[in-house]
Design an enzyme around this catalytic site. Structure first.
Site, PDB file in Angstrom:
ATOM      1  N   ARG A 141       4.344   5.202   4.401  1.00 34.89           N
ATOM      2  CA  ARG A 141       4.352   4.712   3.008  1.00 34.89           C
ATOM      3  C   ARG A 141       3.629   5.695   2.081  1.00 34.89           C
ATOM      4  O   ARG A 141       2.586   6.237   2.422  1.00 34.89           O
ATOM      5  CB  ARG A 141       3.656   3.354   2.953  1.00 34.89           C
ATOM      6  CG  ARG A 141       3.369   2.896   1.521  1.00 34.89           C
ATOM      7  CD  ARG A 141       3.099   1.423   1.394  1.00 34.89           C
ATOM      8  NE  ARG A 141       2.148   0.898   2.335  1.00 34.89           N
ATOM      9  CZ  ARG A 141       1.992  -0.406   2.581  1.00 34.89           C
ATOM     10  NH1 ARG A 141       2.729  -1.290   1.957  1.00 34.89           N
ATOM     11  NH2 ARG A 141       1.109  -0.812   3.440  1.00 34.89           N
TER      12      ARG A 141
ATOM     13  N   LYS B 264       7.396  -6.397   1.062  1.00 34.54           N
ATOM     14  CA  LYS B 264       7.150  -7.378  -0.005  1.00 34.54           C
ATOM     15  C   LYS B 264       7.041  -6.678  -1.364  1.00 34.54           C
ATOM     16  O   LYS B 264       7.682  -7.081  -2.323  1.00 34.54           O
ATOM     17  CB  LYS B 264       5.836  -8.151   0.254  1.00 34.54           C
ATOM     18  CG  LYS B 264       5.802  -8.921   1.558  1.00 34.54           C
ATOM     19  CD  LYS B 264       4.487  -9.662   1.728  1.00 34.54           C
ATOM     20  CE  LYS B 264       3.269  -8.754   1.861  1.00 34.54           C
ATOM     21  NZ  LYS B 264       3.290  -7.852   3.029  1.00 34.54           N
TER      22      LYS B 264
ATOM     23  N   ARG C 226      -2.168   5.572   1.161  1.00 33.55           N
ATOM     24  CA  ARG C 226      -3.299   4.636   1.189  1.00 33.55           C
ATOM     25  C   ARG C 226      -4.189   4.908   2.394  1.00 33.55           C
ATOM     26  O   ARG C 226      -3.690   5.127   3.492  1.00 33.55           O
ATOM     27  CB  ARG C 226      -2.766   3.189   1.267  1.00 33.55           C
ATOM     28  CG  ARG C 226      -2.244   2.679  -0.035  1.00 33.55           C
ATOM     29  CD  ARG C 226      -1.496   1.380   0.091  1.00 33.55           C
ATOM     30  NE  ARG C 226      -2.145   0.360   0.906  1.00 33.55           N
ATOM     31  CZ  ARG C 226      -1.705  -0.898   1.017  1.00 33.55           C
ATOM     32  NH1 ARG C 226      -0.625  -1.273   0.345  1.00 33.55           N
ATOM     33  NH2 ARG C 226      -2.329  -1.760   1.774  1.00 33.55           N
TER      34      ARG C 226
ATOM     35  N   ARG D 291      -3.127 -15.602   1.440  1.00 31.69           N
ATOM     36  CA  ARG D 291      -3.114 -14.934   2.735  1.00 31.69           C
ATOM     37  C   ARG D 291      -3.811 -15.759   3.804  1.00 31.69           C
ATOM     38  O   ARG D 291      -3.976 -15.286   4.926  1.00 31.69           O
ATOM     39  CB  ARG D 291      -3.806 -13.586   2.622  1.00 31.69           C
ATOM     40  CG  ARG D 291      -2.814 -12.425   2.630  1.00 31.69           C
ATOM     41  CD  ARG D 291      -3.565 -11.169   2.327  1.00 31.69           C
ATOM     42  NE  ARG D 291      -3.044  -9.990   2.910  1.00 31.69           N
ATOM     43  CZ  ARG D 291      -2.452  -9.009   2.217  1.00 31.69           C
ATOM     44  NH1 ARG D 291      -2.230  -9.141   0.941  1.00 31.69           N
ATOM     45  NH2 ARG D 291      -2.075  -7.912   2.820  1.00 31.69           N
TER      46      ARG D 291
ATOM     47  N   ARG E 257      -4.871  -4.753  10.378  1.00 28.55           N
ATOM     48  CA  ARG E 257      -4.277  -5.611   9.336  1.00 28.55           C
ATOM     49  C   ARG E 257      -3.199  -6.511   9.935  1.00 28.55           C
ATOM     50  O   ARG E 257      -3.027  -7.652   9.502  1.00 28.55           O
ATOM     51  CB  ARG E 257      -3.726  -4.741   8.199  1.00 28.55           C
ATOM     52  CG  ARG E 257      -4.867  -4.153   7.349  1.00 28.55           C
ATOM     53  CD  ARG E 257      -4.425  -2.987   6.485  1.00 28.55           C
ATOM     54  NE  ARG E 257      -3.289  -3.299   5.676  1.00 28.55           N
ATOM     55  CZ  ARG E 257      -2.321  -2.439   5.378  1.00 28.55           C
ATOM     56  NH1 ARG E 257      -2.368  -1.204   5.822  1.00 28.55           N
ATOM     57  NH2 ARG E 257      -1.335  -2.812   4.623  1.00 28.55           N
TER      58      ARG E 257
HETATM   59  P1  ADP Z   1       4.419  -4.548   1.889  1.00 31.06           P
HETATM   60  O1  ADP Z   1       4.244  -4.735   0.401  1.00 31.06           O
HETATM   61  O2  ADP Z   1       5.047  -5.742   2.545  1.00 31.06           O
HETATM   62  O3  ADP Z   1       3.169  -4.105   2.591  1.00 31.06           O
HETATM   63  P2  ADP Z   1       6.047  -2.229   1.098  1.00 31.06           P
HETATM   64  O4  ADP Z   1       7.039  -2.794   0.148  1.00 31.06           O
HETATM   65  O5  ADP Z   1       4.950  -1.409   0.531  1.00 31.06           O
HETATM   66  O6  ADP Z   1       5.471  -3.380   2.093  1.00 31.06           O
HETATM   67  O7  ADP Z   1       6.868  -1.370   2.189  1.00 31.06           O
HETATM   68  C1  ADP Z   1       6.195  -0.696   3.263  1.00 31.06           C
HETATM   69  C2  ADP Z   1       6.877   0.652   3.504  1.00 31.06           C
HETATM   70  O8  ADP Z   1       8.178   0.438   4.056  1.00 31.06           O
HETATM   71  C3  ADP Z   1       7.070   1.488   2.238  1.00 31.06           C
HETATM   72  O9  ADP Z   1       6.904   2.838   2.585  1.00 31.06           O
HETATM   73  C4  ADP Z   1       8.508   1.185   1.821  1.00 31.06           C
HETATM   74  O10 ADP Z   1       9.089   2.277   1.118  1.00 31.06           O
HETATM   75  C5  ADP Z   1       9.190   0.976   3.176  1.00 31.06           C
HETATM   76  N1  ADP Z   1      10.261  -0.033   3.119  1.00 31.06           N
HETATM   77  C6  ADP Z   1      10.297  -1.175   2.370  1.00 31.06           C
HETATM   78  N2  ADP Z   1      11.424  -1.866   2.612  1.00 31.06           N
HETATM   79  C7  ADP Z   1      12.118  -1.157   3.563  1.00 31.06           C
HETATM   80  C8  ADP Z   1      13.366  -1.350   4.230  1.00 31.06           C
HETATM   81  N3  ADP Z   1      14.120  -2.426   3.992  1.00 31.06           N
HETATM   82  N4  ADP Z   1      13.739  -0.417   5.147  1.00 31.06           N
HETATM   83  C9  ADP Z   1      12.960   0.669   5.407  1.00 31.06           C
HETATM   84  N5  ADP Z   1      11.785   0.911   4.792  1.00 31.06           N
HETATM   85  C10 ADP Z   1      11.356   0.012   3.883  1.00 31.06           C
HETATM   86  P1  AMP Z   2      -1.949  -5.154   0.448  1.00 32.34           P
HETATM   87  O1  AMP Z   2      -1.857  -4.173  -0.690  1.00 32.34           O
HETATM   88  O2  AMP Z   2      -1.297  -6.470   0.136  1.00 32.34           O
HETATM   89  O3  AMP Z   2      -1.469  -4.557   1.752  1.00 32.34           O
HETATM   90  O4  AMP Z   2      -3.495  -5.478   0.631  1.00 32.34           O
HETATM   91  C1  AMP Z   2      -4.430  -4.462   0.923  1.00 32.34           C
HETATM   92  C2  AMP Z   2      -5.792  -5.053   1.231  1.00 32.34           C
HETATM   93  O5  AMP Z   2      -6.286  -5.788   0.097  1.00 32.34           O
HETATM   94  C3  AMP Z   2      -5.808  -6.071   2.375  1.00 32.34           C
HETATM   95  O6  AMP Z   2      -5.883  -5.455   3.664  1.00 32.34           O
HETATM   96  C4  AMP Z   2      -7.086  -6.870   2.039  1.00 32.34           C
HETATM   97  O7  AMP Z   2      -8.261  -6.139   2.364  1.00 32.34           O
HETATM   98  C5  AMP Z   2      -6.997  -6.957   0.512  1.00 32.34           C
HETATM   99  N1  AMP Z   2      -6.233  -8.159   0.094  1.00 32.34           N
HETATM  100  C6  AMP Z   2      -5.006  -8.174  -0.498  1.00 32.34           C
HETATM  101  N2  AMP Z   2      -4.616  -9.441  -0.748  1.00 32.34           N
HETATM  102  C7  AMP Z   2      -5.616 -10.247  -0.292  1.00 32.34           C
HETATM  103  C8  AMP Z   2      -5.797 -11.655  -0.243  1.00 32.34           C
HETATM  104  N3  AMP Z   2      -4.889 -12.526  -0.710  1.00 32.34           N
HETATM  105  N4  AMP Z   2      -6.951 -12.121   0.307  1.00 32.34           N
HETATM  106  C9  AMP Z   2      -7.893 -11.291   0.775  1.00 32.34           C
HETATM  107  N5  AMP Z   2      -7.767  -9.950   0.782  1.00 32.34           N
HETATM  108  C10 AMP Z   2      -6.638  -9.423   0.243  1.00 32.34           C
END
Ligand code: ADP
Ligand code: AMP
Length: 222
Positions: free
Chosen positions: A129, A15, A162, A90, A173
């Site tokens: 990541r 995302k 992270r 969420r 999660r």
């Molecule tokens: P989210 O925001 O949904 O948690 P991220 O955009 O941070 O996910 O992506 C999670 C991990 O997967 C990151 O390390 C990113 O670089 C990698 N990633 C994102 N899109 C792809 C893809 N299409 N194929 C492989 N790896 C990806």
């Molecule tokens: P993310 O960066 O989206 O993976 O979120 C990391 C962490 O932030 C999550 O595991 C939650 O602890 C908190 N968080 C992010 N978005 C929300 C939301 N909409 N509601 C509650 N907690 C959130």
């Protein structure tokens, strides 16, 4: 171009990666509560103190805190020209609160983009990541390495891992997602806003599928 979008999908689906590309392409803010919470924790603010234990354990931050934060962001002048909500709502309480807030502000969503990725790929995505400390851009040690090790291609910031990307917290999660967030796929489908995107493809292909679903062409850079 004034787009108002929500990004849905499990943790690690891509995302943030996709929202970041679109946000830069059409110059609208990406509003990600996860990023805002992590910044607050790093800066030891009052908000940071309130949310740290939830983030560390992979639980959702309480709705009241999250909804108040998003109300501020959505009411701000930067959101007037459009926005991408990345990680909000969420759960159903948040989705209903968002509907009320958008109504008050006279805003209509254009789409809810759901990025689907098979469950067994998600742990690997999160475990590899790396995130820029400065601008929040996401990299992956295997799938999207930066040009220079540990340095952001976009802003030169330092990359870090992270704390909540450890495998046991990632699994927690994913459970939280299944229980609380997955029902929103139906919620937005019933509103006629859902666009399903196959996230199990290279980043560029996922992006072109999103562009197609939104009817954006390559010249849309307003
Ligand atoms: P989210 O925001 O949904 O948690 P991220 O955009 O941070 O996910 O992506 C999670 C991990 O997967 C990151 O390390 C990113 O670089 C990698 N990633 C994102 N899109 C792809 C893809 N299409 N194929 C492989 N790896 C990806
Ligand atoms: P993310 O960066 O989206 O993976 O979120 C990391 C962490 O932030 C999550 O595991 C939650 O602890 C908190 N968080 C992010 N978005 C929300 C939301 N909409 N509601 C509650 N907690 C959130």
């Amino acid at each position: 171009m004034s787009l108002k979008l929500i990004f849905l999908g499990p943790p690690g689906a891509g995302k943030g990666t996709q929202a970041d590309i679109i946000s830069r392409k059409v110059s609208i803010p990406r509003i990600a509560p996860g990023d805002l919470f992590r910044k607050a924790v790093a800066e030891h603010t009052e908000l940071g103190k309130l949310v740290q234990s939830y983030i560390d354990s992979g639980k959702l931050v309480p709705d009241e805190i999250t909804i108040n934060l998003m109300r501020d962001k959505l009411s701000s002048p930067e959101a007037k020209r459009g926005f991408i909500l990345d990680g909000f709502p969420r759960n159903l309480v948040q989705a209903e609160a968002l509907d009320r807030l958008l109504k008050e502000l006279g805003i209509k969503l254009d789409a809810a983009i759901y990025i689907g990725v098979p469950f067994d790929r998600l742990v690997e995505r999160s475990a590899g990541r790396r995130v820029c400390k400065q601008c929040g851009a996401a990299y992956h040690v295997k799938f999207k390495p930066p040009r220079v090790a540990n340095v952001c291609d976009l802003c030169g910031g330092e990359l870090y891992q992270r704390d909540d990307d450890r495998p046991e917290t990632v699994r927690r999660r994913l459970e939280v997602y299944e229980e609380n967030t997955r029902p929103l796929v139906d919620y937005y489908s019933r509103q006629g806003l859902l666009k399903r995107i196959d996230g199990d493809q290279p980043v560029d292909k996922v992006f072109s599928d999103i562009q197609e679903a939104l009817g954006l062409n390559n010249n849309d850079q307003h």
